[in-house]
Write an enzyme that holds these catalytic residues in place. Structure first.
Site, PDB file in Angstrom:
ATOM      1  N   ASP A 115      -2.097   6.950   5.252  1.00  0.00           N
ATOM      2  CA  ASP A 115      -3.149   6.004   4.889  1.00  0.00           C
ATOM      3  C   ASP A 115      -3.352   5.105   6.106  1.00  0.00           C
ATOM      4  OD1 ASP A 115      -4.734   3.960   3.988  1.00  0.00           O
ATOM      5  OD2 ASP A 115      -3.347   3.271   2.420  1.00  0.00           O
ATOM      6  N   TRP A 126       0.817  -1.215   0.000  1.00  0.00           N
ATOM      7  CA  TRP A 126       0.000   0.000   0.000  1.00  0.00           C
ATOM      8  C   TRP A 126       0.850   1.264   0.000  1.00  0.00           C
ATOM      9  CZ3 TRP A 126      -4.252  -1.008  -2.067  1.00  0.00           C
ATOM     10  CH2 TRP A 126      -4.908  -2.225  -1.814  1.00  0.00           C
ATOM     11  N   LYS A 175     -12.233  -1.854   6.781  1.00  0.00           N
ATOM     12  CA  LYS A 175     -11.441  -2.710   7.661  1.00  0.00           C
ATOM     13  C   LYS A 175     -11.870  -2.529   9.115  1.00  0.00           C
ATOM     14  CE  LYS A 175      -8.590  -3.277   3.968  1.00  0.00           C
ATOM     15  NZ  LYS A 175      -7.984  -2.424   2.947  1.00  0.00           N
TER      16      LYS A 175
HETATM   17  C1  PLP Z   1      -7.440  -2.002   1.804  1.00  0.00           C
HETATM   18  C2  PLP Z   1      -6.419  -0.938   1.775  1.00  0.00           C
HETATM   19  C3  PLP Z   1      -6.374   0.007   0.737  1.00  0.00           C
HETATM   20  C4  PLP Z   1      -7.321  -0.042  -0.434  1.00  0.00           C
HETATM   21  O1  PLP Z   1      -8.560   0.350  -0.014  1.00  0.00           O
HETATM   22  P1  PLP Z   1      -9.781   0.519  -1.067  1.00  0.00           P
HETATM   23  O2  PLP Z   1     -10.825   1.131  -0.184  1.00  0.00           O
HETATM   24  O3  PLP Z   1     -10.109  -0.848  -1.545  1.00  0.00           O
HETATM   25  O4  PLP Z   1      -9.343   1.418  -2.146  1.00  0.00           O
HETATM   26  C5  PLP Z   1      -5.431   0.986   0.809  1.00  0.00           C
HETATM   27  N1  PLP Z   1      -4.551   1.060   1.823  1.00  0.00           N
HETATM   28  C6  PLP Z   1      -4.547   0.161   2.824  1.00  0.00           C
HETATM   29  C7  PLP Z   1      -3.548   0.283   3.931  1.00  0.00           C
HETATM   30  C8  PLP Z   1      -5.482  -0.861   2.829  1.00  0.00           C
HETATM   31  O5  PLP Z   1      -5.492  -1.759   3.832  1.00  0.00           O
END
Ligand code: PLP
Length: 363
Positions: free
Chosen positions: A174, A105, A198
């Site tokens: 993020d 990511w 999540k």
């Molecule tokens: C799941 C995840 C993403 C992607 O998320 P989407 O909502 O599917 O775009 C980005 N960064 C991290 C750390 C993630 O766990």
């Protein structure tokens, strides 16, 4: 219906949600608050939805202790759209920012940002196969850089920043896979974002928290939806918002507040993580964690067995015992137990018991 048919769901996302929240959603599905319809059938301009929406914004702010100088936005496009939307909004075309590549990511955020801005790699964990996060002095801060971006938790590699590096410039994070699992020191950040699916609710919603004085900072002409100002000036109702995920997330936030807030969720996460890492570390090397101890994620616990055959059997036999979605991401293999905010400690105890039994039967 009872909850006895429910499995222990260790999915990395979307993932398990609190049963009480699901029950409330079920109970309100035919008649939300005496309106004679569900919330997904209501107008987003109706009073009923307005209360849900504004309540979720206020609860997010309260739960995360978001200071007044930040704006909370509810957006679509997931965390993935933020990989581009963040630099579009925070950086003029000739400005730069550093990106910490801690894995899937962190790396994706960098490659997407490169499509719209002149950003650079501030550190890469590639040499160590992304098994740890960097120390502050390993991160390269360029003169004039606007911010340093990092992923607080790498969902696939199973590593996290236990604390955030002190770099002398603001961080952008993020936080998708450990959002609201620990208190946030807002003084360190210009912006944080994450997909809801999540830790906070269903898919279809991203939450962005940005310093209000940075809105319009890039001076770029953007498509309206991509400009944070569009949403900031309309309480994230400039267009039809993702009503159902916001509604469910609102219930999760209320559940988290009632349970004791972020300090409590930080303790629960540490307890769940201690149980699983304890089972790994206490197995005489039969179960093996590939990641650096200090960087171990409290949300996504990855581990290996002596060989891939055993790993396949572990996943299959666990599923037969009601412990599902334990297969590691296809890019890294092995086992991954994702234990987000709503994961009951009892499910983790069941997993740890299964790990002991499986080892006894196969070692
Ligand atoms: C799941 C995840 C993403 C992607 O998320 P989407 O909502 O599917 O775009 C980005 N960064 C991290 C750390 C993630 O766990």
């Amino acid at each position: 219906m009872t909850t006895s048919t429910r499995v222990h769901n260790f999915c990395a996302g979307p993932c398990t949600l609190p049963v009480s929240v699901l029950e409330e959603v079920r109970d309100e599905m035919l008649d939300f608050g005496g309106t004679g319809m569900s919330i997904v059938e209501a107008s987003h301009r109706a009073d009923a939805y307005d209360a849900v929406h504004m309540g979720a914004l206020a609860d997010f702010r309260e739960l995360a202790s978001v200071p007044d100088e930040f704006t909370v936005l509810f957006l679509q496009g997931g965390a993935s759209l933020q990989f581009g939307q963040v630099p579009m909004n925070l950086l003029a075309p000739d400005e730069t920012a550093g990106y910490v590549d801690t894995g899937t990511w962190g790396g994706k955020a960098l490659s997407e940002a490169r499509l719209v801005a002149d950003v650079y790699e501030a550190w890469s964990g590639a040499e160590g196969s992304f098994t740890r996060v960097p120390t502050a002095d390993e991160i390269h801060v360029r003169d004039g850089a606007g911010f340093v971006h990092l992923a607080s938790n790498e969902t696939i590699g199973g590593i996290r920043f236990p604390d955030f590096p002190e770099l002398g410039i603001p961080l952008v994070a993020d936080m998708s896979s450990d959002f609201l699992s620990r208190p946030i020191d807002w003084g360190r950040f210009d912006l944080v974002y994450g997909g809801a699916q999540k830790n906070l609710g269903p898919a279809g919603l991203a939450v962005v928290v940005v310093r209000t004085d940075l809105l319009g900072r890039s001076g770029r002409d953007l498509v309206s939806y991509l400009d944070y100002r569009t949403h900031a000036s309309a309480d994230s109702m400039a267009n039809t918002p993702p009503m159902f995920p916001i509604y469910v997330m609102g219930k999760v936030l209320a559940w988290m507040k009632a349970a004791g807030g972020l300090g409590e969720f930080q303790r629960r996460a540490a307890r769940r993580a201690d149980l699983v890492y304890g089972a790994i570390d206490g197995s005489d090397g039969w179960y093996r964690s590939p990641v650096d101890v200090a960087s171990r994620s409290h949300m996504n616990i990855v581990f290996r067995l002596p060989d891939e055959d055993l790993e396949q059997r572990f996943v299959a036999e666990a599923a037969a015992a009601g412990l599902v979605n334990l297969k590691g991401h296809r890019s890294v293999g092995g086992i991954r137990a994702s234990v987000y905010n709503a994961m009951p400690v009892e499910s983790v105890e069941t997993l740890v018991g299964f790990m002991a039994d499986f080892r006894s039967a196969n070692a």
